[in-house]
Design a protein around this motif. Structure first.
Motif, PDB file in Angstrom:
ATOM      1  N   UNK A 101       0.830  -1.016  -0.039  1.00  9.61           N
ATOM      2  CA  UNK A 101      -0.108  -0.031  -0.136  1.00  9.61           C
ATOM      3  C   UNK A 101       0.891   1.169   0.082  1.00  9.61           C
ATOM      4  N   UNK A 102       0.720   2.190  -1.151  1.00  9.55           N
ATOM      5  CA  UNK A 102       1.566   3.232  -1.170  1.00  9.55           C
ATOM      6  C   UNK A 102       0.675   4.369  -0.658  1.00  9.55           C
ATOM      7  N   UNK A 103       1.154   5.193   0.267  1.00 10.94           N
ATOM      8  CA  UNK A 103       0.535   6.361   0.875  1.00 10.94           C
ATOM      9  C   UNK A 103       1.024   7.572   0.544  1.00 10.94           C
ATOM     10  N   UNK A 104       0.688   8.456  -0.110  1.00 10.45           N
ATOM     11  CA  UNK A 104       1.297   9.821  -0.402  1.00 10.45           C
ATOM     12  C   UNK A 104       0.435  11.185   0.033  1.00 10.45           C
ATOM     13  N   UNK A 105       1.192  12.305   0.096  1.00 13.55           N
ATOM     14  CA  UNK A 105       0.455  13.501   0.459  1.00 13.55           C
ATOM     15  C   UNK A 105       1.464  14.133   1.347  1.00 13.55           C
ATOM     16  N   UNK A 106       0.522  15.198   2.180  1.00 14.50           N
ATOM     17  CA  UNK A 106       1.236  15.950   3.361  1.00 14.50           C
ATOM     18  C   UNK A 106       1.473  14.915   4.529  1.00 14.50           C
ATOM     19  N   UNK A 107       2.464  15.021   5.067  1.00 13.70           N
ATOM     20  CA  UNK A 107       2.901  14.224   6.312  1.00 13.70           C
ATOM     21  C   UNK A 107       1.709  14.036   6.976  1.00 13.70           C
ATOM     22  N   UNK A 108       1.117  14.977   7.549  1.00 13.30           N
ATOM     23  CA  UNK A 108      -0.026  14.790   8.579  1.00 13.30           C
ATOM     24  C   UNK A 108      -1.134  13.928   7.940  1.00 13.30           C
ATOM     25  N   UNK A 109      -1.587  13.988   6.572  1.00 10.99           N
ATOM     26  CA  UNK A 109      -2.489  13.177   5.821  1.00 10.99           C
ATOM     27  C   UNK A 109      -1.892  11.641   5.860  1.00 10.99           C
ATOM     28  N   UNK A 110      -0.601  11.805   5.425  1.00 13.51           N
ATOM     29  CA  UNK A 110      -0.302  10.343   5.558  1.00 13.51           C
ATOM     30  C   UNK A 110       0.014   9.428   6.894  1.00 13.51           C
TER      31      UNK A 110
END
Length: 126
Positions: free
Chosen positions: A110-119
């Motif tokens: 599972x690859x999760x990307x975005x702003x640190x708090x969102x990730x």
């Protein structure tokens, strides 16, 4: 950025192919990955190249983006995706992170990307 080229459920890849009347093949089995674009007219291929550059350059400009990759047991993949992608889309909506599930590899990831708090929020849910 290969995941950006393909897009969620292949949407970006398919749209560019349709809009430019080309065929786009992404080879993930090499590093770096390669993209082959074919079409009946050079102008169509050039248009597809431009569209792909626009998609990938947008990713480079995003500030503060991070990525986490989590191994996922094969038995849990369908639960994580949900019927018609509903669960995965809900995680994206609720956390603000982009979630991509790759069930073709061993192990599944599972690859999760975005702003640190969102990730971080999405990782906690996954």
């Amino acid at each position: 950025s290969v995941t950006l080229v393909i897009g969620a459920n292949g949407e970006t890849h398919t749209k560019i192919e349709r809009d430019t009347r080309t065929k786009i093949d992404v080879n993930r089995n090499c590093n770096p990955c390669t993209v082959r674009i074919t079409g009946e007219k050079k102008g169509h291929v050039d248009e597809a190249v431009g569209a792909l550059r626009k998609v990938t350059q947008g990713a480079v400009r995003r500030q503060g983006a991070v990525e986490e990759v989590i191994e996922c047991p094969e038995a849990a993949v369908h639960v994580l995706i949900g019927p018609g992608g509903k669960t995965r889309k809900g995680i994206e909506r609720d956390t603000g992170a982009r979630v991509e599930v790759n069930d073709s590899g061993k192990p599944c990831t599972v690859r999760i990307r975005g702003k640190r708090e969102c990730v971080d929020r999405a990782c906690a849910v996954v």
